[in-house]
Enzyme design. Sequence first.
Site, short mmCIF file in Angstrom:
data_model
loop_
_atom_site.label_atom_id
_atom_site.label_comp_id
_atom_site.label_asym_id
_atom_site.label_seq_id
_atom_site.Cartn_x
_atom_site.Cartn_y
_atom_site.Cartn_z
CG PHE A 150 -6.49 0.52 -7.02
CD1 PHE A 150 -6.76 -0.73 -7.58
CD2 PHE A 150 -6.05 1.52 -7.87
CE1 PHE A 150 -6.59 -0.96 -8.95
CE2 PHE A 150 -5.87 1.31 -9.23
CZ PHE A 150 -6.15 0.06 -9.76
CE LYS A 174 -5.10 7.87 1.98
NZ LYS A 174 -5.95 7.19 0.96
CD GLU A 177 -9.34 7.10 -1.89
OE1 GLU A 177 -8.25 6.53 -1.65
OE2 GLU A 177 -9.40 8.25 -2.37
NE ARG A 178 -10.04 4.48 -6.93
CZ ARG A 178 -10.65 5.64 -6.63
NH1 ARG A 178 -11.68 5.66 -5.82
NH2 ARG A 178 -10.21 6.78 -7.13
CB SER A 227 -0.92 8.05 -10.19
OG SER A 227 -1.47 9.02 -9.32
CB CYS A 282 3.63 -0.25 -10.58
SG CYS A 282 4.60 -1.30 -9.52
CD GLU A 385 0.66 3.82 -14.64
OE1 GLU A 385 0.31 4.83 -14.03
OE2 GLU A 385 1.27 2.88 -14.10
P1 NAD Z 1 -3.40 7.13 -6.83
O1 NAD Z 1 -2.23 8.03 -7.04
O2 NAD Z 1 -4.72 7.56 -7.39
O3 NAD Z 1 -3.65 6.90 -5.26
C1 NAD Z 1 -2.61 6.50 -4.40
C2 NAD Z 1 -2.88 7.07 -3.01
O4 NAD Z 1 -2.90 8.49 -3.07
C3 NAD Z 1 -4.22 6.63 -2.43
O5 NAD Z 1 -4.06 6.32 -1.07
C4 NAD Z 1 -5.10 7.85 -2.62
O6 NAD Z 1 -6.09 7.99 -1.61
C5 NAD Z 1 -4.12 9.00 -2.56
N1 NAD Z 1 -4.54 10.13 -3.42
C6 NAD Z 1 -5.25 10.06 -4.57
N2 NAD Z 1 -5.44 11.31 -5.07
C7 NAD Z 1 -4.86 12.16 -4.22
C8 NAD Z 1 -4.72 13.59 -4.21
N3 NAD Z 1 -5.23 14.36 -5.18
N4 NAD Z 1 -4.04 14.14 -3.19
C9 NAD Z 1 -3.51 13.38 -2.21
N5 NAD Z 1 -3.62 12.03 -2.17
C10 NAD Z 1 -4.28 11.42 -3.17
O7 NAD Z 1 -2.98 5.69 -7.38
P2 NAD Z 1 -3.88 4.39 -7.53
O8 NAD Z 1 -4.82 4.60 -8.68
O9 NAD Z 1 -4.45 4.00 -6.23
O10 NAD Z 1 -2.77 3.31 -7.92
C11 NAD Z 1 -2.32 3.11 -9.24
C12 NAD Z 1 -1.04 3.85 -9.50
O11 NAD Z 1 -0.03 3.44 -8.57
C13 NAD Z 1 -0.46 3.54 -10.87
O12 NAD Z 1 0.04 4.74 -11.42
C14 NAD Z 1 0.68 2.56 -10.58
O13 NAD Z 1 1.70 2.54 -11.54
C15 NAD Z 1 1.17 3.10 -9.27
N6 NAD Z 1 1.92 2.10 -8.53
C16 NAD Z 1 3.27 2.27 -8.43
C17 NAD Z 1 4.06 1.32 -7.76
C18 NAD Z 1 5.54 1.50 -7.64
O14 NAD Z 1 6.15 0.86 -6.79
N7 NAD Z 1 6.15 2.35 -8.44
C19 NAD Z 1 3.43 0.22 -7.19
C20 NAD Z 1 2.05 0.08 -7.29
C21 NAD Z 1 1.31 1.04 -7.96
#
Ligand code: NAD
Length: 500
Positions: A150, A174, A177-178, A227, A282, A385
């Site tokens: 998101f 994909k 969804e937020r 994450s 991140c 985090e």
């Molecule tokens: P998230 O892991 O909750 O969601 C990321 C994606 O995974 C979304 O599209 C979501 O729909 C999907 N998802 C969520 N739960 C799932 C599940 N149980 N099974 C399968 N798919 C699932 O992350 P977020 O809250 O959207 O984003 C924040 C996180 O992203 C933070 O941890 C941040 O550090 C990380 N991030 C990392 C980078 C990098 O390059 N390392 C860059 C940006 C963000």
Amino acid sequence: MTTELSHWIDGKRVPGTSGRFADVFNPATGEVQARTPLATREELDAAVASAAEAQPAWAATNPQRRARVMMEFVRLLNRDMDKLAEALSKEHGKTFADAKGDVQRGLEVIEFCIGGPHLLKGEYSDGAGPGIDIYSMRQPLGVVAGITPFNFPAMIPMWKFGPALACGNAFILKPSERDPSVPLMLAELMKEAGLPDGVLQVVNGDKAAVDAILENETIQAVGFVGSTPIAAYIYERGCANGKRVQCFGGAKNHMIIMPDADLDQAADALIGAGYGAAGERCMAISVAVPVGDKTADALMEKLKPRVEKLNVGPWSDESADYGPVITGAARDKINGLVESGIEAGAKLVVDGRDMAAPQGYEDGFWVGPHLFDHVTPDMDIYTQEIFGPVLSTVRAQSYEDAIKLAMDNEYGNGIAIYTREGDAARDFVNRINVGMVGVNVPIPVPLAYHSFGGWKKSAFGDLNQHGPDAFKFYTRTKTVTARWPSGIKEGGEFNFKAMD
Ligand code: NAD
């Protein structure tokens, strides 16, 4: 009125059929402003099947023509910059300036993709044996997918689909969804730029859509950002199903402040890197590590008034330093971690809990700025985090203590050192086990022509995002050894008859 969002399939907006939806909030007001459909496996599979039909013609379009689509897309992004940034701010909550930065950092990767033909050239060895030449070419993988978080709803989708499409793949996005509106707008602009229908599909969804991606046999590669627990899950499942997978996960980024550092510069940097975008980056700095108590005391003196002065407000308030966090659940998680820090004995130097919500936005997902001192590595506010406007200070007694702290941390996305000492900086750069390192630079995000990626639990897979690595990730190498037998020449002339 709540808007009903859609998917983007075969060049048009298509409503969802699952009957399942996710609420999309305006984080500044707390209101549900839209709902996004959550795709079923059947919807995902149909989008992939149609992408697979469109992909061969796109792959056969010469790389320069594909690059021209990117060039036109850049023009359209600049044309619609304000519109995109406004839609982004409304769903994400970040300030307007920050939202434009989100689009801009994606746009820069698209600009880099305009030079894609250069990276697709391959290699050639003339005369590797008698009459033998060897050459390697880079071919697209076919249909590939990207699953994005998101916090950068414009930048990260573009980091994914830009290079993938420039290489001749079809792409299934994909998004989170937020905040799914901007990804849909980007797909619309790609069509306007000349991308054939079906080559870029946006399938909105949650875990069900992600699992369908991981199990779809046509999808050749998956790029994920989000994450760490989900990154690990997708990496394992995707690899087990024979896909090429790269997953970028969470972070806990440190800034080491040496006794000789310019403390005003370091404090200003910590304000931007720690609290900008409400800490939802991140590459945010979430741990300050001053070396020596004298440095720590002086740094706290400089930081405290700066943190207290931070102005929190909605995206439309130009004076706001940062906006609300993404959801009520995110706010509650951050507040819970702040409480755990207080209970564990960390000193709360600036308490953001009392911050009043901006007038007229009382129901928004606000978190005031927090500054902790005397945090220890066993506390949850250090190990987890937080992804919020909370900066933890862990005091180190020496440079070696500071570097060990960061090296022992399970994450390795970004890190910075503030010092005037070249020797210390060089030693630090060489020894530290973190993927992106800043020397007197707080958020060392590489520009588009370098590659972006962390180490340890911040990344899974062996190639980074954007830059040359992206062109490697989204192509596979084919190496041809060709022999043209000699003996068809007579008197120095080709004997074309002999070829009949
Ligand atoms: P998230 O892991 O909750 O969601 C990321 C994606 O995974 C979304 O599209 C979501 O729909 C999907 N998802 C969520 N739960 C799932 C599940 N149980 N099974 C399968 N798919 C699932 O992350 P977020 O809250 O959207 O984003 C924040 C996180 O992203 C933070 O941890 C941040 O550090 C990380 N991030 C990392 C980078 C990098 O390059 N390392 C860059 C940006 C963000």
